[in-house]
Design a protein around this motif. Structure first.
Motif, PDB file in Angstrom:
ATOM      1  N   VAL A  56       0.837  -1.202   0.000  1.00 29.58           N
ATOM      2  CA  VAL A  56       0.000   0.000   0.000  1.00 29.58           C
ATOM      3  C   VAL A  56       0.875   1.256   0.000  1.00 29.58           C
ATOM      4  N   TYR A  57       1.893   1.270   0.843  1.00 30.44           N
ATOM      5  CA  TYR A  57       2.817   2.409   0.889  1.00 30.44           C
ATOM      6  C   TYR A  57       3.533   2.570  -0.447  1.00 30.44           C
ATOM      7  N   ALA A  58       4.019   1.464  -1.006  1.00 35.44           N
ATOM      8  CA  ALA A  58       4.767   1.527  -2.263  1.00 35.44           C
ATOM      9  C   ALA A  58       3.872   1.998  -3.403  1.00 35.44           C
ATOM     10  N   ALA A  59       2.638   1.491  -3.439  1.00 35.00           N
ATOM     11  CA  ALA A  59       1.716   1.884  -4.506  1.00 35.00           C
ATOM     12  C   ALA A  59       1.357   3.359  -4.402  1.00 35.00           C
ATOM     13  N   LEU A  60       1.125   3.815  -3.187  1.00 35.16           N
ATOM     14  CA  LEU A  60       0.772   5.218  -2.987  1.00 35.16           C
ATOM     15  C   LEU A  60       1.936   6.131  -3.356  1.00 35.16           C
ATOM     16  N   LYS A  61       3.142   5.735  -2.973  1.00 31.43           N
ATOM     17  CA  LYS A  61       4.328   6.533  -3.297  1.00 31.43           C
ATOM     18  C   LYS A  61       4.535   6.591  -4.809  1.00 31.43           C
ATOM     19  N   PHE A  62       4.398   5.447  -5.467  1.00 31.43           N
ATOM     20  CA  PHE A  62       4.499   5.410  -6.927  1.00 31.43           C
ATOM     21  C   PHE A  62       3.472   6.329  -7.571  1.00 31.43           C
ATOM     22  N   PHE A  63       2.232   6.255  -7.096  1.00 34.02           N
ATOM     23  CA  PHE A  63       1.155   7.026  -7.698  1.00 34.02           C
ATOM     24  C   PHE A  63       1.362   8.526  -7.486  1.00 34.02           C
ATOM     25  N   HIS A  99      14.006   9.588  -7.896  1.00 31.72           N
ATOM     26  CA  HIS A  99      14.068   8.151  -8.159  1.00 31.72           C
ATOM     27  C   HIS A  99      13.590   7.296  -6.983  1.00 31.72           C
ATOM     28  N   THR A 100      13.301   7.901  -5.839  1.00 29.07           N
ATOM     29  CA  THR A 100      13.151   7.111  -4.612  1.00 29.07           C
ATOM     30  C   THR A 100      11.919   6.224  -4.595  1.00 29.07           C
ATOM     31  N   TRP A 101      10.957   6.477  -5.497  1.00 25.86           N
ATOM     32  CA  TRP A 101       9.781   5.609  -5.543  1.00 25.86           C
ATOM     33  C   TRP A 101      10.108   4.246  -6.147  1.00 25.86           C
ATOM     34  N   LEU A 102      11.144   4.186  -6.970  1.00 28.97           N
ATOM     35  CA  LEU A 102      11.389   2.977  -7.770  1.00 28.97           C
ATOM     36  C   LEU A 102      11.744   1.747  -6.939  1.00 28.97           C
ATOM     37  N   VAL A 124      10.322  -3.657  -5.132  1.00 27.58           N
ATOM     38  CA  VAL A 124      10.395  -4.653  -4.055  1.00 27.58           C
ATOM     39  C   VAL A 124       9.002  -5.189  -3.722  1.00 27.58           C
ATOM     40  N   GLN A 125       8.001  -4.317  -3.729  1.00 30.03           N
ATOM     41  CA  GLN A 125       6.660  -4.727  -3.337  1.00 30.03           C
ATOM     42  C   GLN A 125       5.843  -5.306  -4.492  1.00 30.03           C
ATOM     43  N   ALA A 126       6.160  -4.949  -5.714  1.00 31.26           N
ATOM     44  CA  ALA A 126       5.374  -5.400  -6.863  1.00 31.26           C
ATOM     45  C   ALA A 126       5.525  -6.901  -7.072  1.00 31.26           C
ATOM     46  N   PRO A 127       4.480  -7.566  -7.580  1.00 34.88           N
ATOM     47  CA  PRO A 127       4.652  -8.959  -8.007  1.00 34.88           C
ATOM     48  C   PRO A 127       5.605  -9.007  -9.192  1.00 34.88           C
ATOM     49  N   THR A 128       6.048 -10.206  -9.538  1.00 40.86           N
ATOM     50  CA  THR A 128       7.052 -10.345 -10.597  1.00 40.86           C
ATOM     51  C   THR A 128       6.629  -9.673 -11.896  1.00 40.86           C
ATOM     52  N   ALA A 129       5.390  -9.895 -12.322  1.00 46.88           N
ATOM     53  CA  ALA A 129       4.915  -9.303 -13.573  1.00 46.88           C
ATOM     54  C   ALA A 129       4.938  -7.779 -13.492  1.00 46.88           C
ATOM     55  N   GLY A 130       4.578  -7.232 -12.335  1.00 43.94           N
ATOM     56  CA  GLY A 130       4.609  -5.794 -12.164  1.00 43.94           C
ATOM     57  C   GLY A 130       6.008  -5.240 -12.321  1.00 43.94           C
ATOM     58  N   SER A 131       7.008  -5.929 -11.755  1.00 45.14           N
ATOM     59  CA  SER A 131       8.393  -5.481 -11.888  1.00 45.14           C
ATOM     60  C   SER A 131       8.879  -5.587 -13.323  1.00 45.14           C
ATOM     61  N   ILE A 132       8.473  -6.647 -14.019  1.00 43.46           N
ATOM     62  CA  ILE A 132       8.889  -6.816 -15.416  1.00 43.46           C
ATOM     63  C   ILE A 132       8.360  -5.674 -16.271  1.00 43.46           C
ATOM     64  N   ILE A 133       7.073  -5.353 -16.122  1.00 46.10           N
ATOM     65  CA  ILE A 133       6.473  -4.277 -16.907  1.00 46.10           C
ATOM     66  C   ILE A 133       7.023  -2.920 -16.487  1.00 46.10           C
ATOM     67  N   LEU A 134       7.205  -2.748 -15.189  1.00 41.83           N
ATOM     68  CA  LEU A 134       7.704  -1.471 -14.673  1.00 41.83           C
ATOM     69  C   LEU A 134       9.092  -1.179 -15.224  1.00 41.83           C
ATOM     70  N   ALA A 135       9.995  -2.159 -15.112  1.00 46.17           N
ATOM     71  CA  ALA A 135      11.367  -1.960 -15.588  1.00 46.17           C
ATOM     72  C   ALA A 135      11.452  -2.031 -17.104  1.00 46.17           C
ATOM     73  N   GLY A 136      10.682  -2.943 -17.691  1.00 47.72           N
ATOM     74  CA  GLY A 136      10.811  -3.202 -19.118  1.00 47.72           C
ATOM     75  C   GLY A 136      10.163  -2.162 -20.000  1.00 47.72           C
ATOM     76  N   VAL A 137       9.069  -1.560 -19.539  1.00 48.15           N
ATOM     77  CA  VAL A 137       8.312  -0.647 -20.407  1.00 48.15           C
ATOM     78  C   VAL A 137       8.104   0.729 -19.772  1.00 48.15           C
ATOM     79  N   LEU A 138       7.592   0.782 -18.537  1.00 47.00           N
ATOM     80  CA  LEU A 138       7.218   2.072 -17.963  1.00 47.00           C
ATOM     81  C   LEU A 138       8.397   3.031 -17.842  1.00 47.00           C
TER      82      LEU A 138
END
Length: 491
Positions: free
Chosen positions: A158-165, A226-229, A234-248
């Motif tokens: 929840v903290y990680a998602a809110l910080k990202f958003f 960069h501190t949200w990354l 760390v908190q995202a599921p594997t697919a979330g990390s793949i998309i986050l790093a790979g595309v976003l």
């Protein structure tokens, strides 16, 4: 306007997400999501096969009135700067579904719907030729990623998602203000191709440059926003990390290429030294942070900050080698870092720990896993023969051509990359078996290999024969540089 291939590429995952709503079985949801992403991947292969590398003009264009009163159109097209990212998005979409097959056990339908919706919106970003359409897709994709982190993430999700958003929303709001200013200053049009030809006053360009810089820097992410990354990864599921790093992360750099350089050429030339300095800082700072990590996922996350520093370094070198290298490196980073996050997820599913200190000896119990991990580790540190070597070599060549000091700093970053990646691999794969699963730790299975092999193939293909990829990029980069140099009156 011919066959609407780009619309079909965007609508395939969007339609697939709608179809999933009516399915009840989790297995049916998984197989349908996989089928949809594979169809979308096939369509992007058709796009690349029909791409004309001899022209810088937008291809596969579509244009239909959307909000005529404001001059907003549904306009799509790709050139050499965006074509590879359309393919990369579809490829990593398929990999993400495979990576989530057993990792996501609850609310499977909602997860796959979020994944497919996000894929459609990301494809919209890379193909949009209308500024309003671009902004809608740019902003809307935050929602499914927020859900993926906040609902299916780890204990601190929840903290990680809110910080990202909040970070990305703050940047997007500045971007929105920039869009409005650009609309009025550029002749009250949202047509991106028209806006690229406008000669705005230097004061307006400067203001827009920094407004866009904040928005794009958060996405890249650049130091110090960069501190949200690390939290998100760390908190995202594997697919979330793949998309986050790979595309976003690529969308920030893509924003520089699509907006800052062609629309604000005078400001880009004027502030290029500042951008080179920030990029060099990110390369070294991210490298030192990665070197200090014990959490495997954090190490890969901080390495992304360093590696994306090479991308922005190449962009603002403002020469052909730097720009071509940065675009190719964006593609390479998506492949390699997406694969590394996949491997982190696979080992976490087996051991339920990400502490590097608790690993060891995986080569003895999972030889196939560690062999492919070695390949992607060597790729990430840009070993000759792998994909990242070609991109990094071009970027460094361009950086030295632009500024000797910043090129030298980037070399230090490359050295740090070798240090933390080789250190990580030694602790994880070699030595005595220390991981808690011990001798019962299983190797990769057929489903996991289906996700790994395409990524491994691109590591070697780009590394050994990069010409087809550079051919796609070259003409558009040459045209972009001519435009920036000819229309930028101040340096």
């Amino acid at each position: 306007m011919g066959f609407p291939l780009l619309s079909l590429i965007i609508l395939t995952p969007a339609t697939g997400a709608a179809v999933l709503i009516f399915l009840r079985s989790d297995d049916a949801v998984r197989w349908t999501a996989l089928g949809v992403t594979l169809v979308d991947l096939a369509l992007t292969v058709v796009l690349l096969a029909g791409f004309d590398t001899a022209t810088h003009e937008m291809q596969f264009t579509e244009a239909r009135p959307w909000v005529p009163a404001l001059g907003i159109t549904y306009a799509l097209g790709v050139d050499g700067i965006s074509a590879l990212f359309v393919f990369l998005t579809a490829l990593l979409g398929s990999v993400s579904v495979l990576a989530s097959w057993v990792a996501i056990e609850r609310r499977v339908k909602a997860f796959m719907i979020s994944l497919l919706a996000m894929q459609a919106l990301m494809l919209g970003v890379f193909t949009a030729l209308d500024l309003f359409l671009f902004y809608v897709c740019w902003e809307a994709m935050l929602i499914p990623m927020y859900l993926i982190i906040g609902v299916w993430g780890g204990e601190g999700r929840v903290y990680a998602a809110l910080k990202f958003f909040l970070y990305t929303l703050a940047g997007s709001l500045l971007f929105l203000v920039g869009v409005v200013v650009l609309y009025f200053q550029g002749g009250e049009t949202f047509d991106m191709l028209v806006l690229m030809q406008q000669d705005l006053p230097f004061g307006v360009q400067s203001w827009l440059f920094f407004a866009f810089l904040v928005a794009f820097a958060v996405k890249v992410p650049m130091v110090p926003v960069h501190t949200w990354l690390p939290d998100a990864h760390v908190q995202a599921p594997t697919a979330g990390s793949i998309i986050l790093a790979g595309v976003l992360l690529k969308m920030g750099a893509y924003g520089f290429l699509r907006f800052s350089l062609p629309m604000l050429p005078e400001a880009t030339l004027y502030y290029s030294t500042l951008m080179l300095a920030i990029s060099a800082l990110a390369i070294v700072y991210g490298g030192f942070l990665a070197l200090a990590q014990d959490d495997l996922k954090k190490l890969v996350a901080y390495s992304s900050i360093s590696h994306m520093g090479f991308v922005t370094l190449g962009i603002f070198a403002l020469n052909a080698r730097g720009l071509e290298g940065s675009i190719l490196q964006m593609f390479n980073h998506g492949i390699t870092t997406g694969a590394l996050f996949l491997f982190v997820g696979l080992i976490y599913e087996r051991t339920h720990t990400r502490s590097i200190a608790e690993y060891g000896g995986l080569m003895k119990v999972a030889p196939v896993y560690t062999a492919f991990l070695a390949l992607f580790t060597l790729s990430s540190m840009a070993l000759p023969g792998t994909n990242a070597f070609v991109g990094e070599l071009l970027v460094l060549s361009g950086a030295f051509g632009a500024n000797l000091a910043f090129g030298a700093v980037a070399i230090l970053g490359a050295t740090l990359s070798a240090a933390y990646l080789l250190g990580m691999y030694r602790k994880v794969a070699l030595g005595p078996v220390r991981v808690r699963a011990g001798p019962t730790l299983r190797d990769v299975n057929a489903r996991e290999m289906a996700a790994i092999l395409p990524l491994a193939a691109f590591v070697l293909w780009v590394g050994l024969y990069p010409k087809p990829f550079l051919d796609i990029i070259d003409t558009s980069v040459t045209h972009l540089l001519v435009e920036v140099q000819s229309r930028g009156r101040s340096q």
